[in-house]
Design an enzyme around this catalytic site. Structure first.
Site, PDB file in Angstrom:
ATOM      1  N   TYR A 121     -33.003  36.991 -41.066  1.00  0.00           N
ATOM      2  CA  TYR A 121     -34.353  36.468 -41.274  1.00  0.00           C
ATOM      3  C   TYR A 121     -35.040  36.088 -39.957  1.00  0.00           C
ATOM      4  CZ  TYR A 121     -32.419  36.453 -45.926  1.00  0.00           C
ATOM      5  OH  TYR A 121     -31.816  36.846 -47.102  1.00  0.00           O
TER       6      TYR A 121
ATOM      7  N   ASP B  78     -43.071  33.575 -65.291  1.00  0.00           N
ATOM      8  CA  ASP B  78     -43.972  33.050 -66.319  1.00  0.00           C
ATOM      9  C   ASP B  78     -44.937  32.018 -65.741  1.00  0.00           C
ATOM     10  OD1 ASP B  78     -42.893  34.680 -68.243  1.00  0.00           O
ATOM     11  OD2 ASP B  78     -41.586  33.143 -69.097  1.00  0.00           O
TER      12      ASP B  78
ATOM     13  N   HIS C 283     -41.537  38.381 -48.272  1.00  0.00           N
ATOM     14  CA  HIS C 283     -40.124  38.303 -47.896  1.00  0.00           C
ATOM     15  C   HIS C 283     -40.017  38.548 -46.403  1.00  0.00           C
ATOM     16  CE1 HIS C 283     -38.896  38.249 -52.062  1.00  0.00           C
ATOM     17  NE2 HIS C 283     -39.791  39.197 -52.275  1.00  0.00           N
TER      18      HIS C 283
ATOM     19  N   ARG D 104     -31.366  43.459 -54.776  1.00  0.00           N
ATOM     20  CA  ARG D 104     -32.601  42.892 -54.229  1.00  0.00           C
ATOM     21  C   ARG D 104     -33.810  43.810 -54.452  1.00  0.00           C
ATOM     22  NH1 ARG D 104     -30.625  38.522 -50.818  1.00  0.00           N
ATOM     23  NH2 ARG D 104     -28.549  39.058 -50.115  1.00  0.00           N
TER      24      ARG D 104
HETATM   25  C1  DHK Z   1     -34.961  35.592 -48.656  1.00  0.00           C
HETATM   26  C2  DHK Z   1     -33.787  35.283 -49.249  1.00  0.00           C
HETATM   27  O1  DHK Z   1     -33.238  34.092 -49.133  1.00  0.00           O
HETATM   28  C3  DHK Z   1     -33.044  36.292 -50.017  1.00  0.00           C
HETATM   29  O2  DHK Z   1     -32.376  35.744 -51.098  1.00  0.00           O
HETATM   30  C4  DHK Z   1     -33.927  37.388 -50.474  1.00  0.00           C
HETATM   31  C5  DHK Z   1     -35.688  36.851 -48.860  1.00  0.00           C
HETATM   32  C6  DHK Z   1     -34.822  37.930 -49.383  1.00  0.00           C
HETATM   33  C7  DHK Z   1     -36.441  37.229 -47.606  1.00  0.00           C
HETATM   34  O3  DHK Z   1     -36.303  38.317 -47.068  1.00  0.00           O
HETATM   35  O4  DHK Z   1     -37.240  36.388 -47.150  1.00  0.00           O
HETATM   36  O5  DHK Z   1     -33.148  38.419 -51.004  1.00  0.00           O
END
Ligand code: DHK
Length: 148
Positions: free
Chosen positions: A23, A87, A100, A111
């Site tokens: 990330y 919902d 994401h 995913r």
């Molecule tokens: C962030 C997460 O924590 C994952 O569980 C997802 C998402 C992807 C992201 O890419 O920000 O699968």
């Protein structure tokens, strides 16, 4: 001022701390501050929140029905499991942008199915912090068009 909620789901508070760099390297506070600055520059009031709890996220989406014109959401791991978040988003009248950090379609097969997408005006994935900022730009654009 136009008010927008940006919700982040479970484990988003750990962004930047993941050794694998899935990330990116920006910490959650850095991401939050960059998003707040971007929104401010566009004249948006951004309510940027994170929770590890599904019910809390649902309560906030319901709160947004009264207080916000748009919702940005990275439901993280709940993206693939939560009909209840879907919902709640379907009960929100304004635009919803799903975000994401990672490209969820490039990763594990589980995913690749997002419940959130069923309620989303648009989706931005795979661009890290840049994608979050683009999502704020997009929300600003969508709300500006709706206002004309
Ligand atoms: C962030 C997460 O924590 C994952 O569980 C997802 C998402 C992807 C992201 O890419 O920000 O699968």
């Amino acid at each position: 001022m136009t008010r927008v909620m940006f919700l982040n789901g479970p484990n988003a508070n750990l962004y930047g701390l993941d050794q694998k760099g899935t990330y990116g390297t920006d910490s959650f506070p850095q991401i939050r501050d960059a998003c707040l600055a971007r929104a401010e520059g566009l004249g948006l009031t951004l309510d940027f929140r994170q929770s590890n709890h599904e019910g809390q996220l649902i309560d906030w989406i319901q709160e947004a029905r009264q207080s916000c014109e748009g919702v940005l959401i990275n439901a993280a791991g709940l993206t693939y499991t939560s009909v209840a978040i879907l919902d709640a988003l379907l009960a929100f009248d304004g635009p919803v942008i799903e975000c994401h950090m990672s490209n969820i379609w490039k990763r594990e097969a589980f995913r690749s199915h997002s419940y959130v997408s069923k309620a989303a005006t648009g989706v931005i994935a795979g661009l890290g912090l840049r994608g979050y900022l683009l999502a704020i730009d997009a929300m600003h654009g969508v709300l500006s068009v709706e206002a004309t």
